[in-house]
Scaffold this motif. Structure first.
Motif, PDB file in Angstrom:
ATOM      1  N   SER A 108       0.845  -1.190   0.000  1.00 25.27           N
ATOM      2  CA  SER A 108       0.000   0.000   0.000  1.00 25.27           C
ATOM      3  C   SER A 108       0.882   1.242   0.000  1.00 25.27           C
ATOM      4  CB  SER A 108      -0.903   0.017   1.237  1.00 25.27           C
ATOM      5  OG  SER A 108      -0.137   0.240   2.413  1.00 25.27           O
ATOM      6  N   ARG A 109       0.324   2.366  -0.389  1.00 21.82           N
ATOM      7  CA  ARG A 109       1.117   3.601  -0.462  1.00 21.82           C
ATOM      8  C   ARG A 109       1.607   4.018   0.924  1.00 21.82           C
ATOM      9  NH1 ARG A 109      -3.521   8.075  -2.034  1.00 21.82           N
ATOM     10  NH2 ARG A 109      -4.744   7.916  -0.122  1.00 21.82           N
ATOM     11  N   ARG A 110       0.827   3.723   1.973  1.00 25.00           N
ATOM     12  CA  ARG A 110       1.285   4.068   3.329  1.00 25.00           C
ATOM     13  C   ARG A 110       2.436   3.170   3.757  1.00 25.00           C
ATOM     14  NH1 ARG A 110      -4.109   5.170   3.280  1.00 25.00           N
ATOM     15  NH2 ARG A 110      -4.707   7.250   4.023  1.00 25.00           N
ATOM     16  N   ASP A 111       2.359   1.876   3.372  1.00 22.64           N
ATOM     17  CA  ASP A 111       3.481   0.974   3.660  1.00 22.64           C
ATOM     18  C   ASP A 111       4.736   1.440   2.934  1.00 22.64           C
ATOM     19  OD1 ASP A 111       2.116  -0.667   5.362  1.00 22.64           O
ATOM     20  OD2 ASP A 111       1.567  -2.147   3.835  1.00 22.64           O
ATOM     21  N   GLU A 113       5.472   4.506   2.093  1.00 26.61           N
ATOM     22  CA  GLU A 113       5.975   5.701   2.781  1.00 26.61           C
ATOM     23  C   GLU A 113       6.762   5.310   4.026  1.00 26.61           C
ATOM     24  OE1 GLU A 113       4.247  10.068   4.143  1.00 26.61           O
ATOM     25  OE2 GLU A 113       2.883   8.353   4.025  1.00 26.61           O
ATOM     26  N   ARG A 114       6.242   4.329   4.777  1.00 26.64           N
ATOM     27  CA  ARG A 114       6.930   3.884   5.994  1.00 26.64           C
ATOM     28  C   ARG A 114       8.255   3.191   5.662  1.00 26.64           C
ATOM     29  NH1 ARG A 114       1.538   2.798   7.851  1.00 26.64           N
ATOM     30  NH2 ARG A 114       1.620   0.685   7.010  1.00 26.64           N
ATOM     31  N   SER A 124       6.405  10.414  -0.306  1.00 26.28           N
ATOM     32  CA  SER A 124       5.052  10.625   0.207  1.00 26.28           C
ATOM     33  C   SER A 124       4.104   9.580  -0.354  1.00 26.28           C
ATOM     34  CB  SER A 124       4.562  12.026  -0.145  1.00 26.28           C
ATOM     35  OG  SER A 124       4.352  12.136  -1.550  1.00 26.28           O
ATOM     36  N   SER A 125       3.033   9.318   0.378  1.00 26.95           N
ATOM     37  CA  SER A 125       2.059   8.326  -0.074  1.00 26.95           C
ATOM     38  C   SER A 125       1.387   8.774  -1.373  1.00 26.95           C
ATOM     39  CB  SER A 125       1.005   8.085   1.010  1.00 26.95           C
ATOM     40  OG  SER A 125       0.318   9.286   1.313  1.00 26.95           O
TER      41      SER A 125
END
Length: 353
Positions: A108-111, A113-114, A124-125
């Motif tokens: 995922s885009r948040r993963d 980013e992390r 950035s996501s």
């Protein structure tokens, strides 16, 4: 089907399967095998290992399913993705990076980013999402490397991707320069002046000739411009360069309205002749009634109407639309459309049936 068959062969319930994986609930595992969507790659792997299935085979099937899902979701046919050293343009690069994301498990885009932050990079996501969906390519070498790390691409492969990115960017800059030179040449021709630039006044006139008015100030020949259709008042974004070159499509709303208006006007004039300001001589009125509208095409501020005449009438008279027809049609259409810009031109053809 692969996952469900594996669980059936083991004779496991989803509750027992959840105990074996320990990381996922029975509901999550049941959704993974439901066929309603592609689960996360790690979920599929854990499911497979709990059932004693081959993890490499699971990965291959997951990747196929993921690519098919994305093809259906975005309506884009899957294209063959060349190796980084063979990438030629931005489209190739975008497809290659989207493929990297899928092979990396489609995090995922948040993963992403992390992961990038954990590696000391910045991604950035929103940027990750745009790259994955091919709406942009990395804007810098640092962003490219951050994307690769977020997709867990081995460090040894980064250099090849960086070289491909730099090569594609150089090629794009060269193409952009050539495109700008061509655009400058076209603008100079449209301007017809030593400066070679279309002024704001000229731009507004060109826009008016095409049946539009500006809804914001003019920013340049090749810049997006918000304009309003003079017929239907709908707002759209165009480029003056596309308008001049004839690449701008007709406003569908006003074209449909103009077409309906022409058909209605023709019918009215065919039926009502006596006692109206659009009355014609008896012989011309009879000719008018025997013809019918075959098509309407709007070209800038002109409506080109094609009429069909019976074959006997056409062959004996070599029918040409009398000027009074165009005059009456123009006046009646202007009244209906509440505009003074529309001019009707009539072309006659033979009706075969």
């Amino acid at each position: 089907m692969f996952l469900r068959k594996g669980r059936t062969r083991k004779g496991l319930s989803y509750a027992e399967l959840a105990q074996r994986t320990s990381a996922y609930s029975a509901a999550t595992l049941q959704r993974a095998a439901s066929g309603r969507g592609v689960p996360g790659r790690q979920v599929a792997r854990e499911y497979a290992m709990a059932c004693g299935l081959d993890v490499d085979a699971t990965d291959r099937l997951w990747l196929e399913a993921r690519r098919e899902e994305r093809r259906e979701q975005y309506g884009v046919e899957r294209r063959s993705v060349p190796k980084p050293r063979m990438l030629r343009d931005l489209a190739d690069l975008g497809a290659g990076l989207a493929d990297v994301h899928e092979k990396g498990g489609a995090p995922s885009r948040r993963d992403m980013e992390r992961r990038a932050r954990a590696a000391g990079d910045s991604l950035s996501s929103s940027a990750a999402q745009r790259i994955v969906t091919r709406r942009q390519v990395p804007s810098s070498r640092k962003q490219l490397v951050a994307f690769l790390r977020a997709c867990e691409v081995p460090e040894k492969d980064h250099a090849e991707w960086v070289q491909a990115w730099a090569r594609v960017r150089r090629h794009h800059v060269t193409e952009l320069s050539a495109s700008r030179a061509l655009l400058d040449s076209q603008e100079a021709e449209a301007a017809g002046s030593p400066s070679g630039r279309v002024t704001a006044e000229q731009a507004v006139q060109l826009l008016a000739d095409a049946g539009h008015t500006p809804a914001e100030r003019y920013r340049g020949y090749g810049a997006p411009w918000t304009v309003r259709c003079t017929l239907c008042a709908s707002v759209r974004r165009i480029r003056l360069s596309d308008l001049v070159a004839g690449r701008t499509k007709q406003c569908t709303q006003c074209h449909s309205r103009a077409e309906r208006t022409v058909m209605d006007v023709w019918e009215d004039l065919s039926v009502r002749q006596r006692g109206t300001k659009y009355a014609m001589p008896a012989d011309e009125a009879e000719l008018f009634r025997r013809c019918r509208v075959a098509g309407v095409e709007r070209r800038h501020s002109r409506l080109h109407v094609t009429i069909e005449a019976p074959c006997d009438l056409f062959s004996t008279t070599g029918l040409q639309a009398p000027a009074v027809w165009e005059s009456h049609m123009t006046s009646a259409v202007r009244e209906r459309l509440d505009t003074v810009s529309e001019v009707v031109y009539i072309t006659c053809t033979e009706r075969l049936n």
